[in-house]
Scaffold this active site. Structure first.
Site, short mmCIF file in Angstrom:
data_model
loop_
_atom_site.label_atom_id
_atom_site.label_comp_id
_atom_site.label_asym_id
_atom_site.label_seq_id
_atom_site.Cartn_x
_atom_site.Cartn_y
_atom_site.Cartn_z
N GLU A 23 5.72 1.34 3.15
CA GLU A 23 6.81 2.27 2.88
C GLU A 23 7.59 2.51 4.16
OE1 GLU A 23 4.94 4.98 -0.70
OE2 GLU A 23 4.96 5.81 1.32
N CYS A 24 8.89 2.35 4.11
CA CYS A 24 9.83 2.64 5.19
C CYS A 24 9.48 1.85 6.46
CB CYS A 24 9.92 4.14 5.45
SG CYS A 24 11.42 4.61 6.32
N GLY A 25 8.74 2.42 7.40
CA GLY A 25 8.34 1.67 8.59
C GLY A 25 7.51 0.45 8.25
N THR A 124 9.07 -0.81 0.46
CA THR A 124 10.11 0.09 -0.04
C THR A 124 10.64 0.98 1.09
OG1 THR A 124 8.66 1.96 -0.55
CG2 THR A 124 8.90 0.26 -2.26
#
Length: 142
Positions: A23-25, A124
């Site tokens: 997620e993200c990072g 994501t």
């Protein structure tokens, strides 16, 4: 991170079919490259067909609602997940990218889509809420 052997190990394990959720990072680390605001580009794990570029200002800040377009690591087809997004990067996605979610609310990665999938890997921009059922689904898919 770019100098660490962790990215090569992650790429190898993902290529072997280990379920990976970023997620993200995590999406950034799983991408092909990461470019800093100073213009320095670093190779990342290369699992997901995206190049990420850091920006001076945030690119998304919102609650999100995602709908799974098919079965994926964190949801069955048609399920909705809720969470949030807050990131200072943007992603240029390869033409061969496959997305797991349509974005009902929020920005996602590109063109109202989020969740790039490759092998059994899902990356994501959305941080899904624990109550969304995504983590239970992920554990069920191990």
């Amino acid at each position: 991170l770019a100098a660490s052997p962790a990215l090569d190990a992650l790429a190898e394990l993902a290529g072997d079919g280990l379920p990976v959720l970023g997620e993200c990072g995590g999406l950034m680390a799983l991408s092909e490259s990461l470019t800093t605001t100073d213009g320095d580009t670093h190779e990342m794990a290369g699992v997901l067909p995206a190049d990420v570029t850091m920006q001076e200002r945030y690119q998304a800040l919102d609650h999100v609602k995602l709908q799974a377009t098919g079965d994926t690591l964190t949801a069955a087809a048609g399920d909705t997940l809720r969470g949030h997004e807050f990131h200072y990067s943007s992603a240029t996605v390869g033409s061969d990218a496959r997305f797991a979610f349509d974005v009902i609310r929020g920005d996602g990665i590109t063109d109202d889509q989020d969740g790039i999938t490759e092998y059994r890997t899902l990356g994501t921009y959305a941080h899904v809420h624990a109550d969304s059922g995504a983590f239970d689904a992920f554990l069920d898919n191990l």
